[in-house]
Design a protein around this motif. Structure first.
Motif, short mmCIF file in Angstrom:
data_model
loop_
_atom_site.label_atom_id
_atom_site.label_comp_id
_atom_site.label_asym_id
_atom_site.label_seq_id
_atom_site.Cartn_x
_atom_site.Cartn_y
_atom_site.Cartn_z
N GLU A 83 0.78 -1.15 0.61
CA GLU A 83 -0.38 0.06 0.26
C GLU A 83 1.18 1.36 0.05
O GLU A 83 0.50 2.28 -0.14
CB GLU A 83 -1.06 0.36 1.58
N GLN A 84 2.08 0.95 0.46
CA GLN A 84 3.27 2.47 0.15
C GLN A 84 4.13 1.76 -0.23
O GLN A 84 5.36 2.57 -0.11
CB GLN A 84 3.28 2.47 1.21
N ASP A 85 4.02 0.97 -1.28
CA ASP A 85 5.72 0.09 -1.75
C ASP A 85 6.71 0.31 -0.80
O ASP A 85 8.03 0.53 -1.22
CB ASP A 85 5.58 0.96 -2.98
N LEU A 86 6.77 -0.11 0.59
CA LEU A 86 7.35 -0.04 1.18
C LEU A 86 7.65 -2.04 1.65
O LEU A 86 7.01 -2.63 1.61
CB LEU A 86 7.54 0.83 2.45
N ALA A 87 8.70 -2.37 2.14
CA ALA A 87 9.52 -3.44 2.06
C ALA A 87 10.70 -3.69 3.23
O ALA A 87 11.82 -2.74 3.23
CB ALA A 87 9.74 -4.69 1.43
N VAL A 88 10.45 -4.58 4.60
CA VAL A 88 12.30 -4.57 5.59
C VAL A 88 12.16 -5.97 4.77
O VAL A 88 11.48 -6.90 5.41
CB VAL A 88 11.87 -3.92 6.40
#
Length: 352
Positions: free
Chosen positions: A119-124
């Motif tokens: 949804e925010q185009d982020l990943a860890v």
């Protein structure tokens, strides 16, 4: 270019490299000195700026890594000393294991997915073995970014790790919808930092850095113009603001998932509808979520939303952009059409 003529596209693979040369001085012939060659020193300001560039690159580049996700190649930023790395969701895709190459060019390290937040185009992701001397980047306050501020983009375009381009902050507060082509997540992201620094495929997930050596954004999107055959629009790139990056990454590191998105939602499944002239005319509600904001305000399947607050709604993207600019708990008036009659309802927005 107007927003209606530009769409943002994700950049999961590599393309081109921009090289930037800073002149520290020049050599010339002095006709008044018997043809002897003299060297003129660079102006102090130019020399100081070059020193700033080199200092920031030396300080931050070791914290920017290359992420190999099988079918996709991108960049990442070391988030902490425990081996957590923040990158884009479209870089990791559906993969769970990754090869990470640090700026030192050592053998690739193995990392595993902690969580992704499309949804925010982020990943860890997290390194299995944390090498000695791994340095976390320092994240700055993106709310203080100013138009005209010099920035550097660091990443791995074309798989060329440790590449750097420069530019300025061109605009702030942009709301951009990402396409799904090329592995994009389809996310609508608010408050993005627009930059003239070259953002090429492979830069995704890297670092947009100010001259204080602080990361103020994660380069994610480049603009394209459909009227030019969807070719990239040079010098128009977008980075997710560091304030949002920290909000999402902190939750993933702590809880393994995003527990508080901070994103407003209506709680519907919808689709764009066309009028008699085949032009977008609103968003038809296909389904309302039980207990959601829309259901609580009396909206139901078949209603066509045409306005949220003072913002006209013609497509599902325009609705997503309006919601991205709002906050959970805000009260908004929704204008909609039911059985040919225009109606309004006061809605307290929920959370995505």
């Amino acid at each position: 270019m107007t927003a209606s003529r530009i769409r943002a596209v994700s950049v999961p693979l590599a393309a081109a490299l921009t090289a930037v040369a800073l002149a520290a001085g020049c050599s010339s012939s002095d006709s008044g000195d018997s043809g002897r060659s003299t060297t003129r020193a660079a102006p102090a300001a130019a020399g100081d700026l070059q020193d700033d560039y080199q200092r920031v690159i030396k300080d931050v580049l070791p914290s920017v890594v290359q992420v190999d996700a099988g079918d996709s190649l991108g960049s990442g930023v070391v988030y902490d000393g425990k081996g957590h790395i923040v990158t884009n969701a479209h870089v990791v895709g559906k993969e769970k294991r990754f090869k990470v190459t640090t700026a030192t060019g050592e053998q690739p390290l193995t990392a595993e997915l902690v969580a992704t937040y499309p949804e925010q185009d982020l990943a860890v992701i997290k390194l299995g073995d944390v090498p000695n001397g791994l340095k976390a980047a320092e994240f700055g306050d993106s709310t203080k970014a100013e138009v005209g501020q010099i920035v550097l983009a660091m990443g791995s375009p074309l798989g060329l790790s440790s590449s750097v381009t420069q530019g300025i902050v061109s605009a702030i507060g942009r709301t951009v919808s990402e396409g799904r082509s090329g592995g994009g997540t389809g996310a609508t992201i608010a408050n993005m930092v627009q930059t003239s620094a070259a953002i090429n495929p492979g830069n995704s997930g890297g670092a947009l850095v100010d001259l204080d050596g602080k990361v103020i954004g994660i380069p994610t999107l480049a603009a394209s113009d459909p009227q030019m055959g969807d070719s990239a629009a040079p010098g128009i790139g977008f980075a997710i603001p560091s304030s949002m990056v920290k909000t999402v990454a902190d939750q993933i590191v702590k809880d393994g998932k995003v527990t508080d998105s901070g994103r407003a939602a209506l709680g519907i499944t919808g689709r764009t509808v066309l009028d008699d002239d085949y032009r977008p005319a609103g968003v038809a509600v296909a389904e309302t979520r039980k207990g959601g904001a829309a259901a609580g305000a009396g909206l139901r399947s078949g209603d066509i939303i045409t306005k949220l607050g003072g913002t006209a709604i013609s497509t599902i993207n325009s609705l997503s952009e309006a919601l991205a600019a709002a906050e959970p708990g805000q009260k908004k008036q929704v204008t909609y059409v039911r059985d040919g009659a225009e109606k309004t309802a006061d809605v307290t927005l929920g959370e995505m």
